[in-house]
Design a protein around this motif. Structure first.
Motif, mmCIF file in Angstrom:
data_model
loop_
_atom_site.group_PDB
_atom_site.id
_atom_site.type_symbol
_atom_site.label_atom_id
_atom_site.label_comp_id
_atom_site.label_asym_id
_atom_site.label_seq_id
_atom_site.Cartn_x
_atom_site.Cartn_y
_atom_site.Cartn_z
ATOM 1 N N ALA A 186 0.829 -1.206 0.000
ATOM 2 C CA ALA A 186 0.000 0.000 0.000
ATOM 3 C C ALA A 186 0.865 1.258 0.000
ATOM 4 C CB ALA A 186 -0.928 -0.010 1.208
ATOM 5 N N ALA A 187 1.920 1.262 0.810
ATOM 6 C CA ALA A 187 2.827 2.410 0.865
ATOM 7 C C ALA A 187 3.565 2.587 -0.457
ATOM 8 C CB ALA A 187 3.820 2.233 2.011
ATOM 9 N N PHE A 188 3.961 1.476 -1.069
ATOM 10 C CA PHE A 188 4.681 1.524 -2.344
ATOM 11 C C PHE A 188 3.810 2.127 -3.437
ATOM 12 C CE2 PHE A 188 5.705 -0.573 -6.405
ATOM 13 C CZ PHE A 188 7.036 -0.187 -6.556
ATOM 14 N N LEU A 189 2.551 1.699 -3.523
ATOM 15 C CA LEU A 189 1.660 2.189 -4.576
ATOM 16 C C LEU A 189 1.481 3.697 -4.503
ATOM 17 C CD1 LEU A 189 -1.045 -0.639 -4.545
ATOM 18 C CD2 LEU A 189 0.680 -0.210 -6.318
ATOM 19 N N LYS A 190 1.520 4.243 -3.305
ATOM 20 C CA LYS A 190 1.405 5.698 -3.147
ATOM 21 C C LYS A 190 2.624 6.432 -3.699
ATOM 22 C CE LYS A 190 -1.587 5.556 0.939
ATOM 23 N NZ LYS A 190 -1.710 5.841 2.399
ATOM 24 N N GLU A 191 3.762 5.736 -3.734
ATOM 25 C CA GLU A 191 5.011 6.353 -4.190
ATOM 26 C C GLU A 191 5.180 6.311 -5.709
ATOM 27 O OE1 GLU A 191 7.510 7.843 -2.303
ATOM 28 O OE2 GLU A 191 6.009 7.742 -0.699
ATOM 29 N N VAL A 192 4.501 5.389 -6.372
ATOM 30 C CA VAL A 192 4.717 5.173 -7.811
ATOM 31 C C VAL A 192 4.017 6.265 -8.617
ATOM 32 C CG1 VAL A 192 4.328 3.598 -9.744
ATOM 33 C CG2 VAL A 192 4.934 2.689 -7.498
ATOM 34 N N PRO A 193 4.715 6.904 -9.563
ATOM 35 C CA PRO A 193 4.075 7.905 -10.421
ATOM 36 C C PRO A 193 2.885 7.305 -11.175
ATOM 37 C CG PRO A 193 6.465 7.982 -10.662
ATOM 38 C CD PRO A 193 6.157 6.770 -9.841
ATOM 39 N N SER A 194 1.871 8.111 -11.423
ATOM 40 C CA SER A 194 0.625 7.613 -12.008
ATOM 41 C C SER A 194 0.786 7.117 -13.440
ATOM 42 C CB SER A 194 -0.446 8.705 -11.965
ATOM 43 O OG SER A 194 -0.014 9.850 -12.685
ATOM 44 N N ASN A 195 1.887 7.507 -14.109
ATOM 45 C CA ASN A 195 2.107 7.063 -15.488
ATOM 46 C C ASN A 195 2.929 5.781 -15.569
ATOM 47 O OD1 ASN A 195 4.460 8.419 -14.596
ATOM 48 N ND2 ASN A 195 5.115 8.725 -16.722
ATOM 49 N N VAL A 196 3.265 5.195 -14.417
ATOM 50 C CA VAL A 196 4.017 3.935 -14.384
ATOM 51 C C VAL A 196 3.070 2.824 -13.924
ATOM 52 C CG1 VAL A 196 5.958 2.693 -13.356
ATOM 53 C CG2 VAL A 196 6.162 5.146 -13.850
ATOM 54 N N VAL A 197 2.966 1.772 -14.723
ATOM 55 C CA VAL A 197 2.046 0.676 -14.407
ATOM 56 C C VAL A 197 2.736 -0.341 -13.503
ATOM 57 C CG1 VAL A 197 0.749 -1.275 -15.354
ATOM 58 C CG2 VAL A 197 0.678 0.955 -16.493
ATOM 59 N N VAL A 198 2.045 -0.726 -12.433
ATOM 60 C CA VAL A 198 2.526 -1.767 -11.527
ATOM 61 C C VAL A 198 1.747 -3.052 -11.804
ATOM 62 C CG1 VAL A 198 2.766 -2.503 -9.125
ATOM 63 C CG2 VAL A 198 3.101 -0.085 -9.737
ATOM 64 N N VAL A 199 2.462 -4.129 -12.117
ATOM 65 C CA VAL A 199 1.838 -5.443 -12.243
ATOM 66 C C VAL A 199 2.080 -6.196 -10.945
ATOM 67 C CG1 VAL A 199 1.811 -7.649 -13.468
ATOM 68 C CG2 VAL A 199 2.139 -5.531 -14.749
ATOM 69 N N LEU A 200 1.009 -6.475 -10.221
ATOM 70 C CA LEU A 200 1.078 -7.245 -8.983
ATOM 71 C C LEU A 200 0.723 -8.684 -9.327
ATOM 72 C CD1 LEU A 200 1.525 -7.266 -5.933
ATOM 73 C CD2 LEU A 200 -0.855 -6.560 -5.639
#
Length: 368
Positions: free
Chosen positions: A179-193
């Motif tokens: 949850a903390a990590f997702l807040k840090e990631v820029p909105s234009n970078v996609v995270v695949v969990l």
């Protein structure tokens, strides 16, 4: 002078090597197939549920026709189970397909992708296949160091892969850290969990990743039917994300990437709670059986939240390959992980009690 085809970054790829098939080991070492134990590919030792088998056989009657390209029934089952609209779902030929679709849809040549050391080999393959630039973040205790991964994000980063639990190490990142990590990631970078082993998590570790999908348009949660659901041979996976992402993935997804029998079996398996509970219970018992033996033998292992255990079988860099060969001679197939930079270790899939016992006996005999 020989002609070279394709871009250099594709020619540089080392093809993915799956676990050795039982038939190959039987031929190579002159063994009876029935005597061979395979604990190499993180498959469900129970096989597929009867409910899925019956659904698959019923689908055979219409096998002369193309499958439903949009997978309506399967998407409906996923939609009901996870409480998301059908246009949030992308179907894949296994979850590998989802990972590769993400790379192809989002990453251009030279752009960067972030993933962890000791994480799933397909992240590197998918990155290299599109000419991406890999930013590999050193592992922390064999698992993801999320603060370091956040710090590694570059101006040209388009994609981040996180496996939770991680393969091949079995490590797990707690809910609060993600949850903390997702807040840090820029909105234009996609995270695949990538949650291929989610169903094996203890109830105390379970979290609701779909709630994050509702909050973050740049999050794609990937799941598979190959592990706890027992459908590895049918190749069914799916991704859940907001429509802007799923629309992009579906533009490049092959139209019939999940076949008719696979779709029918997956619908049945998704609704088979008894089989899923039985699989998780068997896995917990097998994990205790293996780790107890490792402790008795004085072997280091990485505590795992998946359906496998990473164990160190020697101190020299040839140990993994050497012990693996001796196990093959005894009819036991496991997974060496030298290609992950772990040449002293082996990854052992959790099998049936008698399969685990056969492996333990063979390993004890080899190690003396």
């Amino acid at each position: 002078m020989s002609i070279q085809f394709g871009p250099e970054y594709v020619r540089a790829i080392a093809p993915y090597q799956g676990g050795k098939p039982i038939s190959e080991v039987a031929r190579e070492f002159g063994l009876d197939e029935a005597s061979i134990v395979k604990l190499a590919s993180n498959e469900n030792p129970l096989g597929m549920p009867d409910s899925a088998r019956q659904a698959m056989l019923a689908a055979v009657a219409d096998i002369g026709r193309y499958p439903d390209s949009n997978g309506f029934e399967l998407k409906a089952a996923i939609s009901k189970k996870y409480g998301v609209p059908q246009d949030w779902i992308t179907l894949g030929n296994g979850s590998n397909d989802i990972l590769e679709l993400a790379a192809h849809a989002l990453v251009q040549t030279g752009q960067s992708v972030v993933y962890s050391q000791y994480s799933f080999a397909v992240y590197a393959l998918a990155t290299q296949a599109v000419g991406g630039r890999a930013l590999v973040v050193p592992a922390r205790n064999f698992g993801h160091d999320l603060p370091a991964m956040a710090a590694a994000i570059a101006a040209d980063t388009k994609l981040i892969f996180i496996a939770n639990p991680n393969n091949p190490t079995g490590t797990f990142v707690p809910e609060q850290e993600i949850a903390a990590f997702l807040k840090e990631v820029p909105s234009n970078v996609v995270v695949v969990l990538d949650e291929a082993y989610n169903e094996y998590l203890d109830a105390s570790l379970q979290y609701e990743s779909i709630s994050w999908v509702r909050e973050y348009p740049n999050l794609l949660v990937s799941r598979t039917m190959s592990k706890a659901y027992g459908l590895a041979g049918l190749r069914v996976g799916f991704g859940i994300a907001q429509p802007a992402l799923t629309d992009l993935l579906n533009r490049i997804r092959q139209p019939f990437n999940v076949n008719s029998m696979a779709q029918a079996a997956a619908v049945a398996a998704l609704n088979d709670k008894d089989f899923l509970q039985k699989s998780a219970r068997l896995n917990a018992e097998g994990y205790a059986q293996l780790t107890r033996a490792f402790e008795e033998m004085g072997l280091e292992y990485v505590p795992s939240c998946g359906n496998f255990v990473l164990v160190r079988v020697g101190n020299d860099d040839g140990a993994g390959a050497r012990i693996n060969l001796e196990l093959l001679k005894k009819g036991v197939i496991v997974r060496p992980v030298g290609n992950y930079g772990l040449p002293q270790w082996l990854r052992i899939s959790i099998g049936l009690p008698q399969e685990n016992a056969a492996f333990i006996a063979a390993l004890k005999d080899i190690l003396g």
